[in-house]
Design an enzyme around this catalytic site. Structure first.
Site, PDB file in Angstrom:
ATOM      1  N   ASP A   1      39.371  50.253   8.914  1.00 49.97           N
ATOM      2  CA  ASP A   1      39.695  50.726  10.267  1.00 49.97           C
ATOM      3  C   ASP A   1      38.413  51.087  11.028  1.00 49.97           C
ATOM      4  OD1 ASP A   1      41.524  52.045  12.335  1.00 49.97           O
ATOM      5  OD2 ASP A   1      40.363  53.773  11.645  1.00 49.97           O
TER       6      ASP A   1
ATOM      7  N   LYS B   1      36.529  49.188  14.443  1.00 53.95           N
ATOM      8  CA  LYS B   1      36.091  49.862  15.672  1.00 53.95           C
ATOM      9  C   LYS B   1      34.595  49.633  15.917  1.00 53.95           C
ATOM     10  CE  LYS B   1      39.742  53.292  15.155  1.00 53.95           C
ATOM     11  NZ  LYS B   1      40.079  54.565  14.459  1.00 53.95           N
TER      12      LYS B   1
END
Lengths: 383, 383
Positions: free
Chosen positions: A241, A245
């Site tokens: 995750d 980003k």
């Protein structure tokens, strides 16, 4: 003479889960604001679609937002294939903004065609911008706000503030720094609410003297109980995750990262537990591996530091990394609270003290806020 | 067929001091970027004006930006009266953006007429937005992005990000929070680079064990030597600069503050020194008044706290205040470095942990950055 009809701008939503549900009242707020403008804008919701069903308004009339959940629950409209649906939306008598509140790569793959057909897109969908670099290029080559807006005379705009740090103004700030000619040197931060909570709990700057801080495995169990982790916590602990980003920020800083796995990402899943058959099996085994994290914490403490799970981009060397690092207790990254994110932009203009933005980086309402703010920006661009 | 002529957007600058000088290379950067767009935009500087002279381009041709300082120095063009000059600019064959890089209330008083005539304005001029509420209303009633953009069919836009916290994205963030329907509860922060430096120096969180922290008067002397204060430090210590910024934020949050002196503002000028005839006389006398600040620091230290000069807005009660407060050493406001600003937005959506933005809040380049980013937003609105 009667006043002119307000100009319609059509909104189509895909995804009515956590973010999508929080988005609806914000959309209704914005709809009322725009209707009160001089001249008024008639923002009309014409589609809501989720995995199993959809509601498509007849004759481009507006769907009622407050009762949408009920309408959607009662709907028996079959799901049209997405390309066909998007082509239909492109025939609307006015501009259309597609709000993708899913995290689906399949929906993301439909963006380039949708943009070329004139649909604008706002979305928190990380996968759209952190998958292959080819998909990134296809999306921005098709968009009116891409580097070469020549794909179509009426190409749509695409904005995705909430794909990093939810509603925190990270992407707009990065864009402003670059557009005004500043030189970016480094971006560093805590990009995962889950990782933030885990290390603020496991390794607090000022430990409670009466109660020892929980072990790492106990922190993970607490985080799961509070709903801060994915159903299988390994989906947070693998670092992917954060890598997604970081990939998005790096690409916006003109570093052509091939995929979100093409740089070092430290996984916090002990290798023997990678093959556990379920999240709960994993959680049951995790306490046997607490020693390693305890050692890291103790060794950081010897230097007056704490450990945090961070992502960083060194812009000059185009180096990205994701993993554990230790920070002085007085460092803003160490002092983070709860499940907050923090991002530091180091630039030539800002010098030694970076421009820092921090706050909740996950959660339905703040994620929806970023989507809604983007929607308003697109409305402004469409005027 | 030859390609169409790029559409011109004209730029007129008033004020070529610290911010104005830093703005010029940023303007040149943006000019080149816009010229490379598809379709290109021809951003043309047509006026530079300072206190003693001006250079107005003939026939709306572009002034050369890199050599502007030389051109201005050699110019013998007399200063036209401002209203006459603005009326002339309004006859340009295209949109005009007025960049007011002064801190002049006289220039600010010309905004309403300029906006009604179709000029857009970008500016860091605090006085324009923190003087009387009547001026605030006159400005925004005249602007296309005001609450009732009906004053003129071609009214201009006005943006002023750099009027608070220089280039930090404070006003855009506040606008996004409100526009998406969040409920603001409190804004709190350190809004003055000078005050930040003074208290980070006088009352550091982690004092150097080998050297005692300087007295308050010594901190002021150092700040002045480093160029962090106004020529007369009392112009910083009276708290008015912070009061002006707080007034702007409060008005943007729909609190109709009459003037920047209509709420409690603590002055750090010892009353007997208010009548000193010069800044240096004041600095010479200040050491005799160090005891009071020492006492405050000691009493905060007894509670594990440090003192900081902050401004805060309690939105529900519409209460503003500016002055000294003490903060826990682990509070982000206590941990600030150098001359950085920090602003915390407390909202319903963000809950207990506010959205925080921090970094340099003063200085030519970062102030100019906010102006340039606003200029780009206006260009987008004018397309």
């Amino acid at each position: 003479m009667s006043p002119p009809e307000p100009r319609p701008i059509f909104v189509a939503i895909i995804g009515v889960g956590g973010v999508g549900t929080a988005f609806l009242p914000q959309l209704d707020h914005v709809r009322r604001t725009l209707a009160a403008r001089h001249p008024p804008i008639d923002l009309r919701l014409i589609l809501a679609r989720r995995t199993t069903t959809q509601v498509l308004a007849a004759n481009w009339h507006a769907l009622d937002i407050p009762t949408l959940a009920t309408t959607l629950a009662a709907s028996h409209q079959p799901l049209q294939p997405l390309p066909e649906l998007l082509a239909h939306l492109a025939t609307a008598p006015g501009s259309v903004i597609l709000v993708d509140n899913t995290s689906s790569l399949d929906v993301a793959r439909a963006y380039p065609a949708a943009l070329r057909q004139g649909l604008s897109i706002v979305t928190p969908n990380k996968k759209a911008f952190s998958d292959s670099y080819e998909l990134w290029q296809a999306i921005f080559n098709a968009a009116a706000n891409g580097p070469s807006p020549t794909s179509s005379p009426n190409a749509g705009y695409i904005l995705h503030e909430s794909s990093v740090g939810a509603g925190l103004p990270l992407l707009t700030t990065l864009a402003d720094l670059l557009a005004t000619g500043d030189t970016l040197t480094k971006i560093e931060g805590v990009f995962s609410g889950t990782m933030s909570f885990l290390f603020n709990t496991f390794n607090p700057v000022t430990p409670d003297p009466t109660t020892p801080a929980p072990t790492f495995s106990a922190s993970v169990t607490t985080a799961k109980a509070l709903g801060y982790t994915e159903p299988d916590p390994r989906d947070d602990l693998n670092g992917l995750d954060v890598a997604r980003k970081l990939t998005i920020l790096a690409r916006l800083a003109h570093i052509p990262i091939p995929t979100c796995t093409s740089f070092p990402v430290q996984s916090l899943i002990p290798p023997p537990l990678a093959t556990c058959t379920s999240g709960s099996d994993f959680l049951a085994q995790l306490p046997h591996h607490d020693t390693q994290m305890d050692d890291l914490k103790a060794s950081a403490a010897n230097q007056g530091k704490v450990i945090r799970f961070v992502g960083s981009i060194d812009v000059a060397s185009q180096t990205l990394k994701v993993g554990l690092e230790s920070f002085d207790v007085s460092h803003p990254i160490a002092a983070l609270k709860g499940s907050d994110n923090i991002v530091s932009f180091y630039t030539k203009r800002y010098g030694d003290n970076p421009l820092i933005i921090q706050g909740a980086g996950a959660g339905g309402e703040v994620t929806a806020m970023g989507v809604t703010a983007d929607l308003l920006r697109v409305v402004q661009l469409l005027q």
